[in-house]
Scaffold this motif. Structure first.
Motif, PDB file in Angstrom:
ATOM      1  N   PRO A 133       0.711  -1.242  -0.131  1.00 55.95           N
ATOM      2  CA  PRO A 133       0.118   0.174   0.032  1.00 55.95           C
ATOM      3  C   PRO A 133       0.792   1.230  -0.003  1.00 55.95           C
ATOM      4  N   PRO A 134       0.355   2.450  -0.061  1.00 56.83           N
ATOM      5  CA  PRO A 134       0.973   3.572  -0.177  1.00 56.83           C
ATOM      6  C   PRO A 134       1.387   3.760   1.301  1.00 56.83           C
ATOM      7  N   PRO A 135       2.717   4.704   1.152  1.00 54.47           N
ATOM      8  CA  PRO A 135       3.239   4.921   2.624  1.00 54.47           C
ATOM      9  C   PRO A 135       2.039   5.697   3.423  1.00 54.47           C
ATOM     10  N   PRO A 136       1.707   5.492   4.812  1.00 59.13           N
ATOM     11  CA  PRO A 136       0.975   6.189   5.461  1.00 59.13           C
ATOM     12  C   PRO A 136       1.473   7.466   5.925  1.00 59.13           C
ATOM     13  N   GLU A 137       0.734   8.414   5.886  1.00 61.15           N
ATOM     14  CA  GLU A 137       0.847  10.168   5.687  1.00 61.15           C
ATOM     15  C   GLU A 137       1.630  10.200   7.097  1.00 61.15           C
ATOM     16  N   GLY A 138       2.878  11.117   6.825  1.00 58.73           N
ATOM     17  CA  GLY A 138       3.729  11.170   7.839  1.00 58.73           C
ATOM     18  C   GLY A 138       4.399  10.422   8.749  1.00 58.73           C
ATOM     19  N   PHE A 139       4.528   8.859   8.078  1.00 62.43           N
ATOM     20  CA  PHE A 139       5.059   7.831   9.076  1.00 62.43           C
ATOM     21  C   PHE A 139       6.529   8.139   9.268  1.00 62.43           C
ATOM     22  N   LEU A 140       7.233   8.972   8.425  1.00 62.33           N
ATOM     23  CA  LEU A 140       8.529   9.173   8.579  1.00 62.33           C
ATOM     24  C   LEU A 140       9.073  10.250   9.933  1.00 62.33           C
ATOM     25  N   SER A 141       7.924  10.799  10.327  1.00 60.55           N
ATOM     26  CA  SER A 141       8.076  11.553  11.666  1.00 60.55           C
ATOM     27  C   SER A 141       8.462  10.866  12.892  1.00 60.55           C
ATOM     28  N   SER A 142       7.954   9.478  12.758  1.00 58.65           N
ATOM     29  CA  SER A 142       8.299   8.892  14.208  1.00 58.65           C
ATOM     30  C   SER A 142       9.189   7.649  13.849  1.00 58.65           C
ATOM     31  N   VAL A 143       9.896   7.743  12.751  1.00 56.42           N
ATOM     32  CA  VAL A 143      10.907   6.359  12.621  1.00 56.42           C
ATOM     33  C   VAL A 143      12.007   6.772  13.162  1.00 56.42           C
ATOM     34  N   LYS A 144      12.523   6.029  13.796  1.00 55.07           N
ATOM     35  CA  LYS A 144      14.045   6.348  14.532  1.00 55.07           C
ATOM     36  C   LYS A 144      15.110   6.012  13.826  1.00 55.07           C
ATOM     37  N   ARG A 145      16.401   6.295  14.089  1.00 54.39           N
ATOM     38  CA  ARG A 145      17.428   6.098  13.506  1.00 54.39           C
ATOM     39  C   ARG A 145      18.050   4.631  13.619  1.00 54.39           C
ATOM     40  N   GLY A 146      18.281   3.783  12.400  1.00 50.51           N
ATOM     41  CA  GLY A 146      18.336   2.589  12.579  1.00 50.51           C
ATOM     42  C   GLY A 146      17.331   1.635  12.291  1.00 50.51           C
ATOM     43  N   ALA A 147      16.066   2.396  11.814  1.00 49.77           N
ATOM     44  CA  ALA A 147      15.057   1.754  11.274  1.00 49.77           C
ATOM     45  C   ALA A 147      14.933   1.292   9.825  1.00 49.77           C
ATOM     46  N   ARG A 148      14.625   0.000   9.476  1.00 49.14           N
ATOM     47  CA  ARG A 148      14.540  -0.445   8.198  1.00 49.14           C
ATOM     48  C   ARG A 148      13.420   0.437   7.289  1.00 49.14           C
ATOM     49  N   LEU A 149      13.741   0.856   6.237  1.00 45.31           N
ATOM     50  CA  LEU A 149      12.907   1.337   5.207  1.00 45.31           C
ATOM     51  C   LEU A 149      13.316   0.935   3.785  1.00 45.31           C
ATOM     52  N   GLU A 150      12.645   1.357   2.836  1.00 41.18           N
ATOM     53  CA  GLU A 150      12.718   1.089   1.524  1.00 41.18           C
ATOM     54  C   GLU A 150      13.032   2.340   0.563  1.00 41.18           C
ATOM     55  N   LEU A 151      14.031   2.235  -0.141  1.00 39.82           N
ATOM     56  CA  LEU A 151      14.322   3.417  -0.757  1.00 39.82           C
ATOM     57  C   LEU A 151      14.191   3.312  -2.397  1.00 39.82           C
ATOM     58  N   ARG A 152      13.328   4.285  -3.074  1.00 40.32           N
ATOM     59  CA  ARG A 152      12.970   4.201  -4.642  1.00 40.32           C
ATOM     60  C   ARG A 152      14.389   4.611  -5.275  1.00 40.32           C
ATOM     61  N   TYR A 153      14.983   3.582  -5.965  1.00 44.59           N
ATOM     62  CA  TYR A 153      16.242   3.784  -6.443  1.00 44.59           C
ATOM     63  C   TYR A 153      16.162   2.888  -7.621  1.00 44.59           C
ATOM     64  N   LEU A 154      16.791   3.494  -8.692  1.00 43.89           N
ATOM     65  CA  LEU A 154      16.917   2.537 -10.194  1.00 43.89           C
ATOM     66  C   LEU A 154      15.642   1.941 -10.583  1.00 43.89           C
ATOM     67  N   ASP A 155      14.593   2.594 -10.540  1.00 48.08           N
ATOM     68  CA  ASP A 155      13.510   2.072 -10.751  1.00 48.08           C
ATOM     69  C   ASP A 155      12.915   0.819  -9.973  1.00 48.08           C
ATOM     70  N   GLY A 156      13.502   0.656  -8.928  1.00 44.97           N
ATOM     71  CA  GLY A 156      12.758  -0.172  -7.812  1.00 44.97           C
ATOM     72  C   GLY A 156      12.993   0.293  -6.551  1.00 44.97           C
ATOM     73  N   TRP A 157      12.593  -0.599  -5.409  1.00 41.27           N
ATOM     74  CA  TRP A 157      12.709  -0.187  -4.080  1.00 41.27           C
ATOM     75  C   TRP A 157      13.875  -1.364  -3.436  1.00 41.27           C
TER      76      TRP A 157
END
Length: 202
Positions: A133-157
């Motif tokens: 699903p799309p990212p929840p609105e404002g989800f990054l505001s409470s994400v801590k250092r060291g948290a796992r995420l996915e980066l849009r890069y080279l046409d993929g995640w």
């Protein structure tokens, strides 16, 4: 600016950089099309950054779950998690054209065959998942250092870890398995969604 040591190996049709991502200083591309998978390889050289790291922490402060399809069905828009060396930790979108037992025919959204048509190959069903699903609105505001995420890069995640918050709203992330560091805009990140056959969690 964003620098990065090491490079991604990736599965995709182009090496377009998104705004804010670190640009490799040099790259060479080789195209491979396999019976049970396919990959495009990027060799990236860039200067190393000597940033002090914080120990990885839990992102338990910002958890979310959403309903999801229980299984991959023919005609479903999906993401392919490549098991190939150098492409692990990446997710590329496409369509599950057919499903036969533990094997599916996957048509890639971006990768093209030699004749220009969308590349299609047989892949193990366990490497496919529905589109998150799309990212929840404002989800990054409470994400801590060291948290796992996915980066849009080279046409993929790609799987990354949050290293620090920078000025101007940017964030520094690292693809740990590749030693690649990128300074990116929030719009280039999404939760590290996990599909548990009926639920999306992050």
């Amino acid at each position: 600016g964003g620098g990065g040591g090491g490079g991604f190996f990736f599965l995709g049709s182009s090496a377009s950089d998104l705004g804010g991502a670190a640009r490799p200083s040099s790259s060479i591309f080789f195209f491979f099309f396999f019976v049970l998978g396919f990959a495009l390889v990027l060799l990236d050289e860039a200067e190393e950054e000597d940033d002090e790291e914080e120990p990885a922490t839990s992102a338990a402060a910002a958890r979310s779950s959403q309903p999801a399809p229980k299984k991959v069905l023919p005609g479903m828009h999906v993401e392919y998690a490549s098991p190939l060396e150098g492409a692990r930790g990446s997710y590329y979108s496409g369509v599950a054209m057919h499903v036969d037992g533990k094997v599916a025919s996957f048509r890639h959204d971006e990768l093209r065959a030699e004749d220009g048509a969308q590349a299609q190959a047989a892949v193990q069903l366990k490497h496919l998942r529905p589109l998150p699903p799309p990212p929840p609105e404002g989800f990054l505001s409470s994400v801590k250092r060291g948290a796992r995420l996915e980066l849009r890069y080279l046409d993929g995640w790609w799987d990354v870890v949050l290293r620090k918050r920078l000025g101007g709203g940017k964030l520094r992330v690292e693809a740990v398995g590749y030693g690649a560091v990128h300074d990116v805009e929030p719009a280039q990140l999404r939760p590290a969604w996990k599909w548990t056959k009926g639920t999306w969690r992050w």
